[in-house]
Design a protein around this motif. Sequence first.
Motif, mmCIF file in Angstrom:
data_model
loop_
_atom_site.group_PDB
_atom_site.id
_atom_site.type_symbol
_atom_site.label_atom_id
_atom_site.label_comp_id
_atom_site.label_asym_id
_atom_site.label_seq_id
_atom_site.Cartn_x
_atom_site.Cartn_y
_atom_site.Cartn_z
ATOM 1 N N ALA A 98 0.856 -1.196 0.000
ATOM 2 C CA ALA A 98 0.000 0.000 0.000
ATOM 3 C C ALA A 98 0.883 1.234 0.000
ATOM 4 C CB ALA A 98 -0.910 -0.015 1.220
ATOM 5 N N SER A 99 0.362 2.330 -0.557
ATOM 6 C CA SER A 99 1.164 3.540 -0.718
ATOM 7 C C SER A 99 0.446 4.723 -0.090
ATOM 8 C CB SER A 99 1.403 3.805 -2.206
ATOM 9 O OG SER A 99 2.176 4.968 -2.382
ATOM 10 N N LEU A 100 1.195 5.548 0.654
ATOM 11 C CA LEU A 100 0.629 6.722 1.310
ATOM 12 C C LEU A 100 1.363 7.971 0.830
ATOM 13 C CD1 LEU A 100 0.428 5.369 4.985
ATOM 14 C CD2 LEU A 100 -1.473 5.642 3.385
ATOM 15 N N PRO A 101 0.650 8.922 0.215
ATOM 16 C CA PRO A 101 1.294 10.177 -0.181
ATOM 17 C C PRO A 101 1.442 11.104 1.023
ATOM 18 C CG PRO A 101 -1.017 10.222 -0.767
ATOM 19 C CD PRO A 101 -0.759 8.853 -0.189
ATOM 20 N N TYR A 102 2.449 11.976 0.962
ATOM 21 C CA TYR A 102 2.623 12.942 2.042
ATOM 22 C C TYR A 102 3.127 14.266 1.493
ATOM 23 C CZ TYR A 102 7.706 12.135 1.750
ATOM 24 O OH TYR A 102 9.000 12.060 1.308
ATOM 25 N N ASP A 103 2.814 15.326 2.247
ATOM 26 C CA ASP A 103 3.443 16.629 2.027
ATOM 27 C C ASP A 103 4.549 16.851 3.050
ATOM 28 O OD1 ASP A 103 1.691 17.569 -0.133
ATOM 29 O OD2 ASP A 103 0.132 17.581 1.409
ATOM 30 N N ARG A 104 4.302 16.396 4.270
ATOM 31 C CA ARG A 104 5.306 16.443 5.337
ATOM 32 C C ARG A 104 5.343 15.070 6.002
ATOM 33 N NH1 ARG A 104 5.733 20.542 3.036
ATOM 34 N NH2 ARG A 104 5.846 22.684 3.839
ATOM 35 N N LEU A 105 6.572 14.597 6.248
ATOM 36 C CA LEU A 105 6.759 13.261 6.828
ATOM 37 C C LEU A 105 7.617 13.371 8.084
ATOM 38 C CD1 LEU A 105 6.667 10.086 6.544
ATOM 39 C CD2 LEU A 105 8.796 10.306 5.247
ATOM 40 N N LEU A 106 7.250 12.635 9.118
ATOM 41 C CA LEU A 106 8.054 12.582 10.344
ATOM 42 C C LEU A 106 8.544 11.158 10.570
ATOM 43 C CD1 LEU A 106 9.182 13.821 12.974
ATOM 44 C CD2 LEU A 106 7.023 13.172 14.075
ATOM 45 N N LEU A 107 9.854 11.032 10.748
ATOM 46 C CA LEU A 107 10.440 9.768 11.186
ATOM 47 C C LEU A 107 10.532 9.789 12.705
ATOM 48 C CD1 LEU A 107 13.326 9.340 8.590
ATOM 49 C CD2 LEU A 107 11.428 7.748 8.937
ATOM 50 N N ALA A 108 9.713 8.981 13.348
ATOM 51 C CA ALA A 108 9.737 8.850 14.808
ATOM 52 C C ALA A 108 9.793 7.365 15.134
ATOM 53 C CB ALA A 108 8.501 9.516 15.419
ATOM 54 N N THR A 109 10.759 6.708 14.500
ATOM 55 C CA THR A 109 10.840 5.251 14.549
ATOM 56 C C THR A 109 11.507 4.720 15.802
ATOM 57 O OG1 THR A 109 12.797 5.498 13.142
ATOM 58 C CG2 THR A 109 10.753 4.884 12.055
ATOM 59 N N GLY A 110 12.109 5.606 16.603
ATOM 60 C CA GLY A 110 12.663 5.194 17.884
ATOM 61 C C GLY A 110 13.941 4.369 17.748
ATOM 62 N N SER A 111 14.161 3.531 18.748
ATOM 63 C CA SER A 111 15.359 2.699 18.782
ATOM 64 C C SER A 111 14.987 1.299 19.250
ATOM 65 C CB SER A 111 16.418 3.303 19.715
ATOM 66 O OG SER A 111 15.897 3.414 21.035
#
Length: 445
Positions: A98-111
Amino acid sequence: MKTAPRRYVIIGSGVAGIAAVQAIRAQDAAGEITVISDDPFGFYSRPGLAYYLTGELEENLLFPITHQEFRAYNLRWVQGRAGRILPAEHRVELENRASLPYDRLLLATGSLASALPIEGAAGCQGVHKLDNLADARAILASARRARAAVVVGGGITALELVEALLAQGLQVHFFLRGERYWNNVLDETESQIVERRLQHEGVRLHYKTELADVLAHKGRVAGVVTKDGRRIACEILAFAIGVKPRMELAKAAGLKVDRGVLADEHLQTSDPDIFAAGDVAQVYDPFSGKSALDTLWGTAREQGHCAGMNMAGHSAAYAKRVPLNVTRLAGLTTTIIGTVGSGPDPSLLGIARGDSETWRQLGLSVTAENTFEVNRLRLLVGEKHLLGAVVMGDQKLSKPLQELINQRVDITPIRAALFQTPKLGDMVAAFWTQWREREHAGEKS
């Protein structure tokens, strides 16, 4: 002409991601927010897991935001894993294609917890880390049919595992690589305070001990072997030997990375439409001129909020605060502020006090042995400012010291006296009170 709503995609449902949601929604009521979460439990208190494991906190209390409150954010929740980011196309592909378009993206993937470098541990039942609620549940399930456990590690999470397994009624062996507990943060006396409390509870401490192998029986942990050849029977092996930021998506997308995903003071990465916050972000600090990783819950929340504000078009610079960690060490509430470790800088002077006035002079530091149960204060003193503090036991001075250190208050008027007074806490409290009164008087004028 009416403009289309801005599309926000947030990868990660930890505190940084949810703080970003809250900040975005406060600035942009119409924007479309999508959260991608690979944690089946969504958002919950990671620090609360320690108290859940000891039985002090019911599982439902780990969730600080109700379903009704989440609905008020008007967001789309996608349960799954992001497979790759396509910056040129402004799309995120999920592992299910599945594909999600974005205008602004946040990477908050942690550790994630660093893997245990022992071949025999892989796939063996009874080997545990503590990254998430699923791990905590697995630990409790293993503890119900275990008698003894070995814990490997030297920081806060390792100690949380020790206390959790102890609370479940197990005999706990704690492996420390060095001569004492958490020796890069605590001084010798502080380490001894923690160690004595653990030993009083029945924990067996093994100094200068490293794991060599795991003994298994029918696919389950049956014991461990140390590098010096000792064998210890156990049914659980728990470890906390560090964490690694989850940078795979950022690397594959061509973002600039170092030890984490590099971000400026606005939490913006090398791609202007992609932001990073929390454990994965290595954020530039204009004050020090360096980029730093930080794995504290409060810092992740502040970074997520700042990133969300900027994603929504409000210019906000993240101001790195002095590191603050309020934790519990062997049942003892401890606040750690700023620079407190045994670093190489000879210009730092250390002062420590307990409750008594029995003194020992140790080089550049002055300590007082504590005749009360535990009530210890240690300050790291620079030329004009307090640079760090450890407050063990009584926490009355915690907030004053946070303010004095964060605000870089000039302590020149009392600096010399700090090294002389047997009433260090009283002097700090009085100085803070006077400073606050001057600040309030200035605000009124």
